[in-house]
Enzyme design. Structure first.
Site, short mmCIF file in Angstrom:
data_model
loop_
_atom_site.label_atom_id
_atom_site.label_comp_id
_atom_site.label_asym_id
_atom_site.label_seq_id
_atom_site.Cartn_x
_atom_site.Cartn_y
_atom_site.Cartn_z
CE LYS A 112 4.87 3.54 -5.22
NZ LYS A 112 3.46 3.25 -5.38
CE LYS A 193 4.01 10.36 -3.77
NZ LYS A 193 2.62 9.96 -3.80
CE LYS A 196 -3.40 5.67 -0.92
NZ LYS A 196 -2.80 5.43 -2.25
#
Ligand code: AQP
Length: 326
Positions: A112, A193, A196
């Site tokens: 991230k 993956k 969101k």
């Protein structure tokens, strides 16, 4: 005595079928087996920038969706993380018992924070808050998708380290990962993956997507240049579609392969869209009913926080006494 389950979901972005098939569907299905606590983890959401009004709306949406997939507030405690201050307090304490090197190893942080000019300390520290969420309720079992397994293992390591210094204080939790569906992949890129936070309108099927949107997303899903429809993890696009089909139909792999023998990807995509639309339809209907009265969810969440606060305070007091605070 039943084992205690704790798990959480972030109110960011749109909740997708990965969250459902990898986590919330199982939480709902096994409610009678466990003593359950489920949390909408809004403090985790602010580890990345959020618009206040959007965040408020997303907290309500995720709450409604949790109930719509079958979480029952008569059988489970459901609450919003920021309504129970003990989460932040224990997170601070656990920070002081967690080596930096352990945090630096977390894959999700590495992914991230990649290509980001500036990331918050909160994003780096997220696993300490997650450890607090879990340890505050003397949790035995944490049902999660595969991406969260490493964080649950870190929680266990933190608890073990603390217990080694002070004697048994925390219950050691174990992650539970579903055999199938623990990692649903993106439709546009089956190497990634389903997430969101991933941009791209064709990446995820969201639980509130209308039928035509679902059909179009599946139609455009990445496959490969081969023809036969078989389970082969080296062909991740088709494999992912078959896993989603399997989880929505409940059919065996053999039945599915036999069913699609001699058929093409267009048939697979058409039938997959049908079963996903059919599977999500009752959830969408229940969500519409639950959210029709805005006060209803608020009252349920107030009740959930009332139930969670004494449980969390009990463990927090135990920890503070142990380390000499207060
Ligand atoms: N693709 C997935 N397949 C299976 N399970 C998944 N989960 C998430 N993605 C998949 C599981 O869903 C639960 C709730 O996840 P979360 O909302 O707390 O956040 P996350 O794990 O970081 O999931 P997202 O959707 O990818 O969100 P962002 O993009 O915000 O990070 C967890 O049990 C998770 O494992």
């Amino acid at each position: 005595m039943k084992k205690r389950v704790f798990s959480g979901i972030q109110p960011t972005g749109d909740t997708h079928i990965g969250n459902y098939l990898g986590a919330t569907k199982h939480w709902a299905a096994r409610q009678d087996e466990y003593d359950n606590i489920f949390c909408i983890v809004d403090l985790h959401a602010i580890t990345t920038p959020q618009e206040p009004e959007v965040l408020k709306a997303k907290i309500r949406e995720v709450t409604g969706l949790l109930l719509a997939v079958g979480i029952d507030t008569e059988r489970s405690i459901v609450f919003i993380q920021s309504h129970v201050p003990a989460h932040s307090e224990l997170a601070w304490i656990l920070n002081c018992f967690t080596p930096m090197g352990w945090m630096q190893r977390m894959t999700q942080y590495k992914e991230k924070s990649k290509n980001q000019e500036s990331v918050s300390t909160g994003l780096f520290d997220y696993p300490a808050l997650m450890a607090a969420d879990i340890l505050l309720y003397d949790t035995d079992v944490v049902p999660v998708g595969e991406d969260q397994k490493q964080h649950v293992e870190l929680t266990r390591d933190i608890a073990q380290r603390f217990n080694a210094i002070y004697g048994d204080t925390f219950v050691l939790p174990s992650p539970v990962i579903p055999d199938i569906g623990a990692r649903i992949m993106g439709l546009d890129d089956p190497e990634k993956k389903m997430s969101k936070s991933e941009p791209g309108s064709n990446h995820a099927i969201n639980l509130l997507d209308p039928p035509d949107v679902i059909t179009n997303k599946i139609k455009r899903a990445a496959t490969d240049s081969l023809r036969d429809i078989v389970y082969d993890e080296n062909r991740p696009g088709v494999y992912n579609l078959l896993v989603i089909y399997e989880l929505f139909t409940g059919k065996s792999r053999q039945e599915i392969v036999d069913h699609f023998a001699g058929k093409g990807y267009a048939d697979l995509k058409k039938e997959l869209a049908e079963v996903v639309i059919e599977g999500l339809s009752p959830i969408q209907k229940k969500y519409a009913d639950l959210t029709a009265d805005p006060g209803y969810l608020d009252s349920l969440m107030a009740k959930g926080a009332e139930q969670a606060i004494p449980l969390a305070e009990k463990v927090l007091t135990r920890v503070k006494d142990t380390i000499g605070l207060g």
